[in-house]
Write a protein that holds these residues in place. Structure first.
Motif, mmCIF file in Angstrom:
data_model
loop_
_atom_site.group_PDB
_atom_site.id
_atom_site.type_symbol
_atom_site.label_atom_id
_atom_site.label_comp_id
_atom_site.label_asym_id
_atom_site.label_seq_id
_atom_site.Cartn_x
_atom_site.Cartn_y
_atom_site.Cartn_z
ATOM 1 N N THR A 89 -7.102 -1.304 11.595
ATOM 2 C CA THR A 89 -8.283 -1.650 10.797
ATOM 3 C C THR A 89 -8.204 -3.071 10.265
ATOM 4 O O THR A 89 -9.174 -3.829 10.322
ATOM 5 C CB THR A 89 -8.432 -0.659 9.620
ATOM 6 N N GLN A 137 0.820 -1.206 0.000
ATOM 7 C CA GLN A 137 0.000 0.000 0.000
ATOM 8 C C GLN A 137 0.862 1.269 0.000
ATOM 9 O O GLN A 137 0.335 2.383 0.002
ATOM 10 C CB GLN A 137 -0.905 0.015 1.243
ATOM 11 N N LEU A 154 2.901 2.192 2.422
ATOM 12 C CA LEU A 154 3.048 2.745 3.759
ATOM 13 C C LEU A 154 4.417 2.449 4.373
ATOM 14 O O LEU A 154 4.777 3.053 5.371
ATOM 15 C CB LEU A 154 1.955 2.188 4.679
ATOM 16 N N GLU A 212 6.716 10.135 8.438
ATOM 17 C CA GLU A 212 5.424 10.747 8.111
ATOM 18 C C GLU A 212 4.325 9.719 7.868
ATOM 19 O O GLU A 212 3.145 10.065 7.839
ATOM 20 C CB GLU A 212 5.560 11.656 6.886
ATOM 21 N N ASN A 213 4.699 8.446 7.716
ATOM 22 C CA ASN A 213 3.696 7.405 7.476
ATOM 23 C C ASN A 213 3.306 6.635 8.737
ATOM 24 O O ASN A 213 2.490 5.716 8.664
ATOM 25 C CB ASN A 213 4.214 6.411 6.432
ATOM 26 N N SER A 235 1.524 7.347 11.449
ATOM 27 C CA SER A 235 0.123 7.410 11.852
ATOM 28 C C SER A 235 -0.759 6.597 10.915
ATOM 29 O O SER A 235 -1.627 5.832 11.361
ATOM 30 C CB SER A 235 -0.347 8.868 11.891
ATOM 31 N N ALA A 236 -0.535 6.742 9.608
ATOM 32 C CA ALA A 236 -1.345 6.003 8.637
ATOM 33 C C ALA A 236 -1.095 4.502 8.751
ATOM 34 O O ALA A 236 -2.025 3.686 8.622
ATOM 35 C CB ALA A 236 -1.029 6.490 7.226
ATOM 36 N N PHE A 237 0.148 4.121 8.999
ATOM 37 C CA PHE A 237 0.487 2.711 9.156
ATOM 38 C C PHE A 237 -0.197 2.120 10.389
ATOM 39 O O PHE A 237 -0.761 1.019 10.348
ATOM 40 C CB PHE A 237 2.002 2.564 9.264
ATOM 41 N N THR A 238 -0.173 2.861 11.482
ATOM 42 C CA THR A 238 -0.821 2.396 12.713
ATOM 43 C C THR A 238 -2.313 2.196 12.487
ATOM 44 O O THR A 238 -2.898 1.192 12.919
ATOM 45 C CB THR A 238 -0.579 3.408 13.843
ATOM 46 N N GLU A 239 -2.937 3.136 11.797
ATOM 47 C CA GLU A 239 -4.365 3.031 11.516
ATOM 48 C C GLU A 239 -4.659 1.858 10.583
ATOM 49 O O GLU A 239 -5.653 1.133 10.756
ATOM 50 C CB GLU A 239 -4.860 4.333 10.889
ATOM 51 N N PHE A 240 -3.783 1.658 9.600
ATOM 52 C CA PHE A 240 -3.956 0.539 8.669
ATOM 53 C C PHE A 240 -3.948 -0.799 9.410
ATOM 54 O O PHE A 240 -4.814 -1.658 9.198
ATOM 55 C CB PHE A 240 -2.836 0.571 7.620
#
Length: 597
Positions: free
Chosen positions: A465, A434, A436, A454-455, A457-462
């Motif tokens: 989920t 993806q 990330l 910078e990734n 937060s998005a990685f943690t959320e990914f």
């Protein structure tokens, strides 16, 4: 022996630690039998095996796991014959071969196995172990090209390479052949190689894929068998002795246990037979490592994971990455002794560093109590210990955990550990696909990654989920699974011997747990830094010692220390031999407790 209809052992549906006590399979209540009188050794052994997935008509094969019974034909694995033939040509042509290994125990033992085998075949192979901090995990394209420029016509990567598309493309363009021997998860598209041997290839047949639990050193051993077989038609052994492949099983056992590979099927045979080789202390480096570990008896599987393995790992984590391979391949006793002592010193240093990073990581947990996966990142954390700390956090929280050491260049190196039922490696690969992650891979229970800051937060959320449902399902089924229930008088050295007969134990083949009770706590105190020690006495007039490691602050320890007066308890854990006294006695390594009334 009495059989109970209750699914809960001793009726415990909610222990002090909040777990139900469930029978692992069939119930086995020995509470009515006194020590030495039950005569149930065969029944206990059979039940231990069947409750770990062995068919009733297959008990005898698993009771004594031998290579003859469990070894598959190596040719079943894709690219195995191609890899063996290319290696055979290198042996026949006296080519310059380099073994490129990972810096952990599996990588070190895999590299040592290949080096030792080729040495017995008359070919002195070189080795290359990357620096964890400077080069990171996996083959470096620059390193592979440099090895080619220095004359290597064949490079064999062990415990790495399955996902190294860019690096292996560079090697191909440089004109050097590369054989990959790995066990980590693969993508559908494979990197360019002369051969890629990995039971976790997506295009493997069913028999080979069923060996996806092998550590890389196990795959390397199978390649060794195939290599010897490939050399026979060339008449290579007409005037020389074939190598002793069984003598390499000490390396296979150490790498398998230290890499936390599931101990069922072939892996149990590897470890069971490898422990016999280890007991002979024939490998100079292994004997020196046992001496440095103060191991003056025949090693057990647990010693490989808690005494020998961590010392090998310490070199790659915070010291010199080549120390493990050098130790395991040296023929010089003095060099072996010096390296083993150096690794022991590094292991002590690693423990101190690990404690500092763990304390800092645990301080961040308060902000993540609702997360399915803990992702903890910090500046200045030593990347050599983050995998260990991730395992500690996972054990503490019961959730998959990833610990990331931030670098000054804006990236972070991370290592993760998972819980049964949650495939962390697949999630890491998906996150990489993806975009990330800069890099990442692994297997179900462990994974590594590189991430841009910078990734994060998005990685943690990914991950939250993707894995929330799997984590919820896995945690919902968490319980204390027990094999036996008995009175204190049943805790004897003979019982330990009977339970040990169904070993070796490890991931996928759990050591037996027993429940003992009811008992009163005669004495409870803290020993060492944070270990709970208890003396418990039962209604049968027999008493025993129990110890719970690193448990001083747990609810169980506080209850037994301060709220046990006038109460009776059931205790649960694993039975071990305490040989500190004048004669061996059985003690309980305490894991949980419950009120008995």
């Amino acid at each position: 022996m009495a059989t109970r209809s209750l699914s809960h052992v001793l009726g415990v549906s909610d222990s002090i630690s909040g777990r139900a006590w469930l029978w692992r399979g069939g119930t086995m209540d020995l509470a009515g039998d006194t020590a030495g009188s039950h005569g149930l050794d065969h029944d206990i052994l059979s039940q231990l095996l069947t409750t770990r997935g062995v068919a009733p008509d297959d008990v005898s094969r698993h009771a004594n796991p031998t290579m003859r019974e469990f070894l598959p034909d190596p040719s079943e694995f894709r690219d195995m014959d191609a890899a063996a033939e290319r290696l055979a040509q290198a042996v026949l042509g006296r080519e310059k071969v380099t073994i490129y290994g990972d810096y952990d125990v599996d990588g070190a033992t895999s590299a040592a196995l290949m080096i030792e085998l080729l040495r017995e075949l008359g070919l002195d192979a070189n080795y290359y172990i990357p620096d964890r901090l400077l080069e990171g995990y996996g083959p470096s394209g620059e390193a592979l090209v440099k090895l080619a420029e220095n004359g290597s016509s064949l490079i064999v990567t062990v415990d790495c390479g399955a996902m190294a598309h860019e690096a292996l493309t560079m090697a191909r363009d440089a004109g050097v052949d590369v054989i990959v021997v790995d066990h980590h998860k693969c993508a559908a598209e494979l990197p360019p190689t002369a051969a890629l041997v990995n039971p976790n290839r997506l295009d493997e047949n069913d028999l080979a894929a069923s060996h996806g639990h092998l550590a890389a050193v196990g795959v390397a051993f199978l390649l060794g068998i195939a290599l010897v077989r490939a050399l026979r038609p060339h008449g290579y052994f007409d005037d020389r002795k074939e190598p002793n492949l069984m003598g390499l099983l000490d390396l296979v056992a150490l790498g398998t246990v230290a890499d936390v590979a599931a101990l069922h099927g072939l892996n149990r045979a590897f470890v069971a037979q490898g422990l016999k080789i280890l007991g002979r202390r024939e490998r100079i480096g292994m004997a020196a490592l046992m001496d440095a570990s103060r191991l003056n008896r025949a090693p057990k599987a647990s010693d490989l994971g808690f005494a020998l393995g961590p010392r090998i790992n310490a070199g790659g984590r915070i010291g010199e990455s080549t120390l493990g391979v050098r130790l395991l391949t040296t023929r010089d006793p003095e060099e072996a002794r010096a390296i083993a002592e150096q690794l022991s010193a590094l292991n002590e240093e690693r423990r101190a560093i690990e404690g500092e990073v763990q304390e800092a990581a645990e301080a961040l947990l308060a902000n993540q109590h609702n997360m399915a996966v803990h992702v903890l990142a910090g500046d200045g954390w030593h990347p050599g210990v983050i995998g260990i700390v991730a395992g500690r956090i996972k054990e503490k929280t019961g959730k998959p955990s990833i610990v990331i050491a931030n670098d000054t260049d804006g990236t972070g190196k991370g290592s993760g550990r998972s819980i049964s039922g949650v495939d962390l490696g697949a999630a890491i690969i998906a996150a990489r696909e993806q975009g990330l992650l800069v890099a990442g891979g692994g297997h179900a229970m462990a994974a590594g990654l590189t991430i841009a800051a910078e990734n994060l937060s998005a990685f943690t959320e990914f991950l939250d989920t993707r894995l929330a449902r799997d984590v919820e399902r896995a945690r919902a089924t968490q319980a204390m699974h027990l094999d036996l229930s008995l009175a204190p008088g049943g805790l004897t050295p003979d019982l330990v011997t009977t339970l040990d007969a169904a070993g070796p134990y490890g991931v996928g083949w759990p050591a037996p747990r027993v429940a003992v009770g009811p008992v009163r706590i005669v004495k409870a105190d803290i020993v060492g830094k944070d270990h709970l020690r208890v003396i418990a006495a039962g209604d049968d007039g027999r008493s025993f010692k129990g110890i719970a490691f690193r448990a001083a602050e747990t609810e169980m320890a506080q209850t037994l220390l301060h709220r046990s007066k006038g109460r009776r308890f059931h205790l649960a854990g694993r039975v071990k031999i305490d040989d500190w006294g004048p004669r061996p006695a059985a003690e309980l390594h305490l894991e949980d407790a419950a009120f008995a009334d």
